[in-house]
Design an enzyme around this catalytic site. Structure first.
Site, PDB file in Angstrom:
ATOM      1  N   PRO A  89       0.819  -1.215   0.000  1.00 27.96           N
ATOM      2  CG  PRO A  89      -0.732  -1.530   1.725  1.00 27.96           C
ATOM      3  CD  PRO A  89       0.563  -2.052   1.187  1.00 27.96           C
ATOM      4  CD  GLU A 116       1.393  -6.483  11.091  1.00 22.07           C
ATOM      5  OE1 GLU A 116       0.880  -5.382  10.875  1.00 22.07           O
ATOM      6  OE2 GLU A 116       0.744  -7.557  11.074  1.00 22.07           O
ATOM      7  NE  ARG A 154      -7.313  -7.605 -20.272  1.00 23.25           N
ATOM      8  CZ  ARG A 154      -7.599  -6.501 -20.980  1.00 23.25           C
ATOM      9  NH1 ARG A 154      -6.788  -5.458 -20.921  1.00 23.25           N
ATOM     10  NH2 ARG A 154      -8.660  -6.453 -21.735  1.00 23.25           N
ATOM     11  CG  ASP A 169     -10.995  -3.810 -22.341  1.00 16.51           C
ATOM     12  OD1 ASP A 169     -12.033  -3.980 -22.983  1.00 16.51           O
ATOM     13  OD2 ASP A 169     -10.305  -4.717 -21.870  1.00 16.51           O
TER      14      ASP A 169
HETATM   15  C1  9WO Z   1      -0.823  -3.268   7.448  1.00 21.33           C
HETATM   16  C2  9WO Z   1      -1.318  -2.166   8.086  1.00 21.33           C
HETATM   17  C3  9WO Z   1      -2.124  -2.035   9.201  1.00 21.33           C
HETATM   18  C4  9WO Z   1      -2.477  -0.769   9.621  1.00 21.33           C
HETATM   19  C5  9WO Z   1      -2.044   0.356   8.913  1.00 21.33           C
HETATM   20  C6  9WO Z   1      -1.245   0.207   7.773  1.00 21.33           C
HETATM   21  C7  9WO Z   1      -0.902  -1.051   7.399  1.00 21.33           C
HETATM   22  N1  9WO Z   1      -0.164  -1.437   6.387  1.00 21.33           N
HETATM   23  C8  9WO Z   1      -0.108  -2.766   6.426  1.00 21.33           C
HETATM   24  C9  9WO Z   1       0.653  -3.481   5.465  1.00 21.33           C
HETATM   25  O1  9WO Z   1       1.280  -2.868   4.617  1.00 21.33           O
HETATM   26  N2  9WO Z   1       0.608  -4.830   5.525  1.00 21.33           N
HETATM   27  C10 9WO Z   1       1.194  -5.566   4.454  1.00 21.33           C
HETATM   28  C11 9WO Z   1       0.367  -6.782   4.100  1.00 21.33           C
HETATM   29  C12 9WO Z   1       2.617  -5.938   4.517  1.00 21.33           C
HETATM   30  C13 9WO Z   1       3.012  -6.208   3.076  1.00 21.33           C
HETATM   31  C14 9WO Z   1       2.026  -7.103   2.346  1.00 21.33           C
HETATM   32  N3  9WO Z   1       0.671  -6.867   2.696  1.00 21.33           N
HETATM   33  C15 9WO Z   1      -0.134  -6.140   1.871  1.00 21.33           C
HETATM   34  C16 9WO Z   1       0.105  -5.736   0.577  1.00 21.33           C
HETATM   35  N4  9WO Z   1      -1.335  -5.723   2.204  1.00 21.33           N
HETATM   36  N5  9WO Z   1      -1.873  -5.025   1.200  1.00 21.33           N
HETATM   37  C17 9WO Z   1      -1.027  -5.006   0.197  1.00 21.33           C
HETATM   38  C18 9WO Z   1      -1.263  -4.288  -1.019  1.00 21.33           C
HETATM   39  C19 9WO Z   1      -0.393  -4.371  -2.077  1.00 21.33           C
HETATM   40  C20 9WO Z   1      -0.638  -3.626  -3.229  1.00 21.33           C
HETATM   41  N6  9WO Z   1      -1.718  -2.840  -3.308  1.00 21.33           N
HETATM   42  C21 9WO Z   1      -2.580  -2.751  -2.282  1.00 21.33           C
HETATM   43  C22 9WO Z   1      -2.371  -3.471  -1.128  1.00 21.33           C
END
Ligand code: 9WO
Length: 258
Positions: A89, A116, A154, A169
């Site tokens: 994220p 985490e 794709r 698309d």
């Molecule tokens: C957990 C978390 C909890 C509270 C506030 C912020 C937070 N960030 C995270 C976090 O980054 N957890 C990750 C779980 C650790 C790396 C992999 N994970 C992940 C990747 N969750 N979501 C994604 C992701 C990847 C690409 N696009 C959107 C979400």
């Protein structure tokens, strides 16, 4: 194109990518997906891949060494240069323009985190770019990696049965460089209790149909995602189509200032 997926659940990503367009692209040899598990590069009886975070707090952090050895093994498996993309994220937003850029590369290594996250020193030393598929938290990077693989596969030449369909698309850019949302679609029956098909689509007049679809695309984009349209940059013809759409729908002329 070769895509390596580094994940504690590599078979999960491979499984999602075994169906539909991506599955067919693999069968045709257009993309090859290889899974790698950092646990296979962990040492000791317990093959640990995670540890408690310095500074305290809940959850676990992925260890540097199993990930580093795993990434080095992926690099050694093929001589083509590869960039390492970490799905998180905290990454830059994935857009169709970015997908197009990634699709042109010979090789990609997708790094999926769990728990985490990953020790930041591994990220600094081995990751070339961080990408996010949206502003939400998943339980790991695997579903995001599957999204990247789908979007990129794709676009490989020969992946789609009708080579036109990728261009039409949502978010694919037309000759004028404008990205619009897709128009609505209808199929049989013409008459249904849920409504009837717009008559223009049954007219057989291909110019009229193309005009209607363009108008619908402009109208919905304006109403749903106004930030995608720079009104001043629309052609005269498109401005006229949009004005007629808005007049007919009774919508507010500028959704940015309702
Ligand atoms: C957990 C978390 C909890 C509270 C506030 C912020 C937070 N960030 C995270 C976090 O980054 N957890 C990750 C779980 C650790 C790396 C992999 N994970 C992940 C990747 N969750 N979501 C994604 C992701 C990847 C690409 N696009 C959107 C979400």
């Amino acid at each position: 194109m070769r895509i390596d997926v580094v994940s504690l659940f590599p078979e999960f990503v491979a499984q999602i990518s075994a169906h539909g367009v991506v599955g067919r692209a693999q069968e045709r040899g257009l993309v090859a997906i290889h899974g790698w598990n950092p646990r296979d590069y962990a040492s000791g009886n317990y093959r640990r891949v995670d540890e408690r975070p310095f500074g305290g707090g809940p959850g676990m952090v992925m260890l540097i060494d199993p990930l580093r050895d795993c990434l080095h093994a992926t690099r050694a498996a093929d001589p083509a240069a590869s960039s390492v993309v970490y799905l998180t994220p905290q990454g830059a937003p994935l857009t169709q323009a970015k997908v197009r850029e990634l699709a042109g590369r010979e090789r990609l290594v997708l790094l999926c985190g769990r728990y985490e996250g990953i020790d930041e020193r591994l990220v600094a030393a081995e990751v070339d770019e961080e990408l996010s598929i949206g502003d939400y938290v998943l339980s790991g990077g695997e579903l995001a990696a599957a999204v990247v693989i789908d979007a990129v596969a794709r676009l490989q030449p020969g992946a789609l049965s009708d080579s036109e369909s990728a261009v039409q698309d949502s978010f694919e850019t037309g000759p004028d460089g404008l990205a619009l949302l897709d128009c609505p679609h209808f199929t049989r029956p013409v008459e249904h209790t849920l409504g009837t098909v717009p008559p223009v689509l049954l007219s057989g007049n291909h110019a009229e149909i193309a005009r209607w679809r363009r108008q619908q695309a402009l109208g919905r984009t304006w109403l749903r995602r106004p930030e995608l349209i720079d009104r001043e940059r629309l052609s005269r013809a498109d401005q006229a189509l949009l004005d007629a759409f808005l007049a007919e729908s009774g919508a507010t002329p500028d959704p940015r200032n309702p």
